[in-house]
Motif scaffolding. Structure first.
Motif, short mmCIF file in Angstrom:
data_model
loop_
_atom_site.label_atom_id
_atom_site.label_comp_id
_atom_site.label_asym_id
_atom_site.label_seq_id
_atom_site.Cartn_x
_atom_site.Cartn_y
_atom_site.Cartn_z
N GLY A 286 10.21 -10.60 20.55
CA GLY A 286 9.80 -11.51 21.60
C GLY A 286 10.46 -12.76 21.59
N ALA A 287 10.82 -13.31 20.45
CA ALA A 287 11.50 -14.49 20.22
C ALA A 287 12.87 -14.81 20.62
CB ALA A 287 11.04 -15.23 18.92
N VAL A 288 13.48 -13.73 20.13
CA VAL A 288 15.02 -13.92 20.13
C VAL A 288 15.45 -13.14 21.10
CG1 VAL A 288 15.04 -14.56 17.89
CG2 VAL A 288 15.50 -12.28 18.58
N GLY A 289 15.02 -12.15 21.90
CA GLY A 289 15.37 -11.22 23.03
C GLY A 289 15.65 -12.18 24.00
N THR A 290 17.07 -11.89 24.67
CA THR A 290 17.50 -12.55 25.73
C THR A 290 17.52 -14.03 25.33
OG1 THR A 290 15.98 -11.06 27.28
CG2 THR A 290 17.39 -12.99 28.25
N ALA A 291 17.74 -14.21 23.99
CA ALA A 291 17.57 -15.76 23.64
C ALA A 291 16.64 -16.58 23.92
CB ALA A 291 19.30 -16.20 23.74
N GLY A 292 15.44 -15.96 23.95
CA GLY A 292 14.23 -16.65 24.14
C GLY A 292 14.14 -17.03 25.62
N GLN A 293 15.12 -16.36 26.73
CA GLN A 293 14.99 -16.97 27.92
C GLN A 293 14.17 -16.08 28.94
OE1 GLN A 293 19.19 -18.85 28.76
NE2 GLN A 293 19.29 -16.93 27.64
N ARG A 294 13.29 -15.30 28.31
CA ARG A 294 12.40 -14.61 29.24
C ARG A 294 11.00 -15.24 29.61
NH1 ARG A 294 12.09 -8.11 28.05
NH2 ARG A 294 14.23 -7.84 27.56
N CYS A 295 10.61 -15.16 30.62
CA CYS A 295 9.05 -15.93 31.16
C CYS A 295 8.19 -15.23 29.87
CB CYS A 295 8.85 -15.56 32.39
SG CYS A 295 8.76 -13.91 32.97
N THR A 296 8.41 -14.26 29.45
CA THR A 296 7.23 -13.42 28.55
C THR A 296 7.77 -13.54 26.91
OG1 THR A 296 8.48 -11.32 29.00
CG2 THR A 296 6.68 -11.76 30.30
N SER A 297 8.84 -14.43 26.76
CA SER A 297 9.31 -14.49 25.34
C SER A 297 8.10 -15.20 24.60
CB SER A 297 10.42 -15.50 25.35
OG SER A 297 11.74 -15.05 25.94
N THR A 298 8.16 -14.54 23.42
CA THR A 298 6.96 -15.16 22.46
C THR A 298 7.55 -16.35 22.13
OG1 THR A 298 6.61 -12.98 21.63
CG2 THR A 298 5.76 -14.75 20.23
N ARG A 299 6.66 -17.65 22.13
CA ARG A 299 6.80 -18.86 21.94
C ARG A 299 5.99 -19.43 20.63
NH1 ARG A 299 11.36 -19.38 24.96
NH2 ARG A 299 10.69 -18.70 27.13
N ARG A 300 4.76 -18.67 20.52
CA ARG A 300 3.84 -19.26 19.45
C ARG A 300 3.21 -17.86 18.90
NH1 ARG A 300 -0.78 -21.51 22.31
NH2 ARG A 300 -0.31 -20.09 23.86
N LEU A 301 3.35 -17.97 17.44
CA LEU A 301 2.78 -16.86 16.58
C LEU A 301 1.55 -17.81 15.65
CD1 LEU A 301 3.64 -14.24 16.27
CD2 LEU A 301 4.67 -14.87 13.97
N ILE A 302 0.22 -17.31 15.95
CA ILE A 302 -0.79 -17.81 15.54
C ILE A 302 -1.47 -16.80 14.42
CG2 ILE A 302 -3.35 -18.57 16.12
CD1 ILE A 302 -2.03 -18.97 19.06
N VAL A 303 -1.32 -17.41 13.35
CA VAL A 303 -1.35 -16.40 12.15
C VAL A 303 -2.50 -16.78 11.24
CG1 VAL A 303 -0.32 -15.18 10.14
CG2 VAL A 303 1.27 -16.18 12.10
N HIS A 304 -3.41 -15.65 10.74
CA HIS A 304 -4.39 -16.20 9.94
C HIS A 304 -4.04 -16.84 8.55
CE1 HIS A 304 -8.32 -15.63 7.43
NE2 HIS A 304 -8.80 -15.53 8.71
#
Length: 509
Positions: A286-304
């Motif tokens: 999610g973060a690096v696919g398409t070098a992060g240039q997707r509108c659905t790219s993963t920007r934030r990982l919220i971890v317990h």
């Protein structure tokens, strides 16, 4: 590098960027398409002048009535033939997408497959443009609702999906009886021309008139012409929130219709009950696919907090294994950013992270050396941050993943996720049924897309695609998204021979 593919797609070194089908013309400035893969020129495209644009609108206006007169299943047959042409040229078009945009060849093929899939969906939909029948309160009356074509649909698409998002709109708009005018991204004009040529072949083979599918090439001014033009019944725009606000304002000023697919600031919540292997796989792609240039790219990982250290260590290890380079070579995971402006935005974001007190877990920067001559290749970055940082609240189109720790209940994580202006895609990684269902409830994710145990990136054709808040609220692709391309009409038929009025009103003459 892709001369054979360009020849197969009938692309010349110099192309006219305005077309109504078999007719091609342009009188505007020359745009040069440069590949971010190696910095080489792909081709020169003559952009559309205002006179070209007016000519396109006039021809489209003439074509819209004859196209709408064709029965919807027959329109579906035209879209089916287009899908077959795409199947035959999937390899060549996929490679062009990869080379002009910079995504991996597999992603380029996947994008063309999305085009094929939406054609298949639209063919079936062409026999299902259904309305509703309801009971009238007046005796011997029948009420129903039906849908009619809008007329002209203008499509404004972005560089990151240079062909698929157009096809999502085009296939449905066409089976619904509309003609289409497409402004592709000025950063990927050759992809636009290739698609138009393929569809134009189908239209010509079926002896259909000019103007059913048209393209214009240009920058922001062209988009403004479309947004302000009352002859265009619907403007479907994909791009940044800033661009979308401008389009929405101009369309609303003329009381027109708009369909907006704008920015995303997508998060994956990782609870204490998450499967670590699934989490890392979803987050990295999610973060690096398409070098992060997707509108659905993963920007934030919220971890317990209970598994934060494990997730962090696994992610850093995974990033050491990433291969960055020519996206046409299958061993590489990450290709280039689209252009030098995108690289500058990436570098500015890294500086802002550190200025606000964030910590980079992996080294960032531009990659130099042989094979990276375009100077558009950058290192994917993981950064420990707090969600309230200004930079985290923005969407940076680059491979930057923000790692955020949360404590306490899932409600706390959802609050963090939802506290950004964008609302496109979201996900939760958990094996706990209660957590999954809470995330999908009205108290959970406020995004248009909410997934469980898969990432934020990627969408199936069958479901409606789109988001809330500053993502624009639009829906494209599957489900009943076809309705946005049509106008709704309520009909009442009186077969009684008398004139009873609604609500029991009497009006004696």
């Amino acid at each position: 590098m892709i001369k054979k593919e360009l020849t197969s797609l009938n692309i010349s070194p110099i192309e006219r960027g305005t077309s109504t089908g078999e007719q091609w013309f342009s009188a505007g400035e020359i745009l040069v398409s440069t590949s971010p893969v190696d910095g080489n020129d792909i081709g020169h495209v003559c952009a559309s002048s205002r006179e070209d644009y007016e000519r396109v609108l006039n021809i489209a206006f003439e074509a819209k009535r004859s196209w709408a007169d064709i029965p919807a299943p027959r329109r579906g047959e035209i879209v089916r033939q287009f899908g077959e042409k795409l199947r035959a040229r999937k390899s060549e078009l996929g490679k062009l997408v990869s080379y002009e945009m910079g995504k991996s060849y597999q992603e380029g093929l996947g994008e063309v497959q999305e085009m094929i899939d939406i054609c298949d969906f639209a063919v079936g939909q062409s026999r299902q443009l259904y309305g509703f029948t309801m009971h009238s309160e007046r005796p011997a009356h029948r009420m129903y609702e039906q849908y009619h074509p809008l007329g002209i649909v203008g499509i404004i698409s972005a560089f990151n999906f240079p062909v698929a998002v157009w096809a999502w709109n085009a296939a449905l708009a066409l089976v619904c009886g509309n003609v289409i005018i497409w402004k592709g991204s000025e950063k990927t004009p050759v992809c636009t021309i290739a698609c138009q040529k393929i569809l134009a072949e189908v239209l010509a083979d079926n002896e259909l008139p000019e103007g059913i599918s048209s393209i214009c090439t240009g920058g922001a001014d062209l988009g403004r012409w479309m947004a302000a033009d009352p002859r265009i019944d619907l403007v479907s725009a994909t791009g940044s929130t800033r661009m979308g606000k401008e389009v929405a304002t101009m369309v609303a000023a003329r009381l027109g219709k708009s369909l907006l697919e704008l920015g995303g600031n997508n998060a994956i919540i990782v609870t204490a009950h998450a499967d670590l292997k699934l989490t890392v796989s979803a987050a990295v792609f999610g973060a690096v696919g398409t070098a992060g240039q997707r509108c659905t790219s993963t920007r934030r990982l919220i971890v317990h907090k209970d598994i934060y250290n494990k997730v962090r260590a696994a992610l850093v290890d995974a990033y050491t294994q990433l291969k960055i380079g020519n996206p046409l070579e299958s061993q590489n995971h990450v290709g280039p950013l689209i252009d030098h402006q995108a690289v500058e935005s990436y570098l500015a974001a890294l500086k802002e992270i550190e200025d606000e007190g964030g910590h980079l877990l992996t080294e960032g920067g531009i990659i130099q050396g042989e094979g990276y001559g375009s100077k558009c290749y950058v290192k994917p970055v993981i950064a420990e941050v707090a969600n309230h940082y200004r930079i985290v609240q923005k969407e940076t189109f680059a491979p930057i993943l923000y790692l955020i720790r949360y404590e306490g209940s899932l409600e706390n994580a959802v609050t963090i996720q939802n506290s950004v202006a964008q609302g496109l895609s979201s996900a939760i990684m958990t094996t706990n049924l209660h957590e999954a269902e809470y995330f999908l409830s009205h108290k959970g994710s406020d995004c248009g897309i909410a997934n469980v145990n898969i990432g934020t990136s990627g969408a199936e054709i069958g479901g409606a695609f789109g988001g809330e808040k500053e993502t624009g609220g639009g829906r494209e692709s599957g489900s009943d998204a076809w309705k946005v391309y049509m106008r709704r009409q309520t009909n009442t038929i009186n077969y009684s021979g008398t004139m009873p009025l609604a609500q029991g009103i009497t009006f004696n003459l």
